[in-house]
Scaffold this motif. Structure first.
Motif, PDB file in Angstrom:
ATOM      1  N   ALA A   1      66.778   5.959  25.763  1.00 28.39           N
ATOM      2  CA  ALA A   1      65.506   5.409  26.253  1.00 28.39           C
ATOM      3  C   ALA A   1      65.643   4.937  27.693  1.00 28.39           C
ATOM      4  CB  ALA A   1      65.059   4.266  25.348  1.00 28.39           C
ATOM      5  N   GLU A   2      66.794   4.319  28.032  1.00 25.62           N
ATOM      6  CA  GLU A   2      67.019   3.855  29.405  1.00 25.62           C
ATOM      7  C   GLU A   2      67.098   5.041  30.364  1.00 25.62           C
ATOM      8  OE1 GLU A   2      70.584   1.634  29.057  1.00 25.62           O
ATOM      9  OE2 GLU A   2      69.610  -0.151  28.186  1.00 25.62           O
ATOM     10  N   ALA A   3      67.751   6.145  29.911  1.00 23.97           N
ATOM     11  CA  ALA A   3      67.847   7.330  30.773  1.00 23.97           C
ATOM     12  C   ALA A   3      66.477   7.941  31.027  1.00 23.97           C
ATOM     13  CB  ALA A   3      68.783   8.355  30.119  1.00 23.97           C
ATOM     14  N   VAL A   4      65.631   7.964  30.003  1.00 25.84           N
ATOM     15  CA  VAL A   4      64.273   8.493  30.169  1.00 25.84           C
ATOM     16  C   VAL A   4      63.479   7.616  31.147  1.00 25.84           C
ATOM     17  CG1 VAL A   4      62.070   8.890  28.996  1.00 25.84           C
ATOM     18  CG2 VAL A   4      64.214   9.636  27.932  1.00 25.84           C
ATOM     19  N   ALA A   5      63.629   6.288  31.014  1.00 20.39           N
ATOM     20  CA  ALA A   5      62.906   5.372  31.910  1.00 20.39           C
ATOM     21  C   ALA A   5      63.319   5.568  33.356  1.00 20.39           C
ATOM     22  CB  ALA A   5      63.150   3.925  31.473  1.00 20.39           C
TER      23      ALA A   5
ATOM     24  N   GLU B   1      68.534  14.809  32.201  1.00 16.90           N
ATOM     25  CA  GLU B   1      69.742  15.544  31.815  1.00 16.90           C
ATOM     26  C   GLU B   1      70.628  14.671  30.921  1.00 16.90           C
ATOM     27  OE1 GLU B   1      73.563  17.793  33.890  1.00 16.90           O
ATOM     28  OE2 GLU B   1      71.801  17.297  35.092  1.00 16.90           O
ATOM     29  N   SER B   2      70.825  13.419  31.327  1.00 17.65           N
ATOM     30  CA  SER B   2      71.605  12.495  30.504  1.00 17.65           C
ATOM     31  C   SER B   2      70.908  12.206  29.186  1.00 17.65           C
ATOM     32  CB  SER B   2      71.848  11.185  31.261  1.00 17.65           C
ATOM     33  OG  SER B   2      72.617  11.410  32.424  1.00 17.65           O
ATOM     34  N   ALA B   3      69.592  12.067  29.232  1.00 17.40           N
ATOM     35  CA  ALA B   3      68.834  11.797  28.010  1.00 17.40           C
ATOM     36  C   ALA B   3      68.976  12.952  27.021  1.00 17.40           C
ATOM     37  CB  ALA B   3      67.364  11.556  28.348  1.00 17.40           C
TER      38      ALA B   3
END
Length: 472
Positions: free
Chosen positions: A219-223, A228-230
């Motif tokens: 969720a933090e990566a999407v924010a 790519e990490s998400a």
């Protein structure tokens, strides 16, 4: 073989109290340990009509050359002393549940500097965490391949690891991020051990904690628009869920229980146990035992619980709140008291009558039946071949009786230096690895093989005579 009449104690000499007794052979070795509520009644049963005993019991009585006993204050003390002596002397005629080594386990070698994940069969090793078993074997390889994606713990052998250290180049798994490559210093020993501990925690049932943590990171990566990490974290979560779902819930999530079942015939018995923790099957073990005495099922259950929980060398063997058995063990009150003392809390030993637990016990019993059938098919040829070989050896050496124990010695050295000797032992035609020995040879005895062999044989029988003199 000795005639039981030659060493039978007088009836009046045997006490009526509870106690533990030991039969010894002509060399002073303990060959059988037993306990009794009434020593006089139990011991007299061996001598009243030896020819009427079961074949293996009769063999034990005629192999023995003496019997001795120790009086104790209660049946619980007898239970504890019997187990202590069985562990100490490893008597050849006692009921010993031998591990079924046919199933593969996922193992993590926590005793090494860089713990390794691997698939193992056979004897369990010290400082190694075990998970499983997995059946078929393909399932364990799929689990390892999935897990090292999220927990990139080392899986290579010692040889591969050392070669990578020398060359400074990791193996293929290091290049594709399925290993953290501690061999080339990409991760510290402390961080790699933490990875291995997380791997073990996940396999021990703490999956939700790790999955929740990854979901939070995703969720933090999407924010942060780091898609790519998400996506990578999404795939890791899916992989962990696949592993987690393999351990399906079989009972309510607050259930911690060990479920035992037996399948037996007149000569042998197979036992199986499923270790259920948090409602999921976390492990399984199997044993096969040869019956020495005319034992009823409650006696077998008592010996099984005594051996499993007396060992206490595996996380699976931590005593749970509930122990489910096919029949209550003999001396059930004493067994309950003993188990509660080991656990330090209440333990319920009972027979499931209906519901999910009874259904699961049926599955355990089916496993025991399959194990006994497999054992019988494997042993059928072995026993015949072994007996024929011992008889042939007896005839070739013109001996009055078969060689029930054979000790073999050999000398080894490195161009005349570092001289050592080994002793291997064969009893009843089978290797007895617990009695294998190594000898260091120094001084004048190391000048040649003849002197070395003389030194080893002399030391072996000097120690044997000292042991025999100490027991008499």
């Amino acid at each position: 073989m000795a005639n039981p009449v030659t060493y039978r104690p007088k009836t009046g000499e045997i006490p009526l109290d509870p106690g533990v007794y030991r039969f010894r052979d002509e060399h002073g070795r303990v060959i059988y340990v037993g306990k009794a509520k009434n020593l006089r009644s139990r011991l007299n049963s061996y001598f009243a009509n030896p020819q009427g005993l079961l074949a293996k019991t009769r063999t034990m009585v005629f192999t023995a050359a003496s019997v001795e006993w120790t009086v104790v204050g209660s049946e619980l003390e007898a239970l504890q002393l019997e187990y202590t002596w069985i562990k100490e002397f490893d008597p050849r005629f006692n009921v010993m549940f031998r591990d079924d080594k046919s199933y593969p386990y996922l193992a993590v070698t926590m005793g090494e500097k860089y713990p390794r994940v691997q698939v193992l069969r056979g004897d369990k090793k010290k400082d190694t965490r075990y998970f499983g078993p997995f059946y078929p074997a393909k399932a364990i390889r799929e689990t390892v391949d999935t897990m090292i994606r999220v927990f990139p713990v080392r899986t290579c052998s010692a040889g591969v690891f050392k070669r990578a250290e020398r060359t400074g180049r990791p193996c293929l798994l290091g290049y594709i991020d399925k290993c953290s490559a501690p061999c080339v210093g990409r991760i510290t020993p402390e961080d790699h051990r933490a990875l291995a501990e997380d791997f073990c925690d996940f396999m021990s049932g703490e999956a939700k904690k790790f999955i929740s943590g990854l979901e939070k990171k995703m969720a933090e990566a999407v924010a942060e628009l780091d898609y790519e990490s998400a996506a990578r974290l999404r795939d890791d979560i899916a992989a962990l869920r696949r592993v987690f779902e393999r351990n399906t819930v079989v009972l309510s999530e607050d259930t911690d229980a060990d479920i035992f079942a037996l399948k037996e015939d007149e000569l042998e018995a197979a036992a199986q146990v499923f270790h259920v923790r948090g409602g999921r099957i976390r492990g399984q073990r199997g044993w096969v035992v040869e019956k020495v005495e005319d034992m009823e099922t409650p006696d077998l259950v008592e010996h099984l619980l005594q051996q499993v929980y007396g060992e206490g060398n595996s996380s699976n063997e931590q005593i749970p709140r509930e122990v489910l058995v096919p029949v209550l063990p003999s001396n059930s009150d004493q067994m309950l008291e003993w188990l509660r003392g080991l656990r330090g809390a209440r333990v319920d030993v009972r027979v499931p009558q209906r519901g999910d637990k009874a259904t699961l016990m049926g599955t355990v019993e089916q496993n025991a039946a399959d194990a006994l059938r497999l054992h019988k098919s494997r042993r059928a040829g072995d026993i015949t071949t072994r007996s024929a070989a011992l008889q042939e050896l007896q005839e070739a050496l013109d001996l009055p009786q078969p060689l029930m124990r054979i000790e073999c010695f050999d000398i080894s050295h490195v161009q005349g230096t570092n001289v050592v000797a080994s002793m291997v032992v064969v009893e009843d035609g089978l290797p007895r690895k617990s009695e294998y020995r190594k000898f260091s040879i120094t001084g004048d005895a190391a000048r040649d093989d003849t002197a070395s062999m003389y030194d080893v044989i002399y030391r072996r029988f000097r120690n044997y005579l000292a042991y025999k003199a100490g027991d008499t």
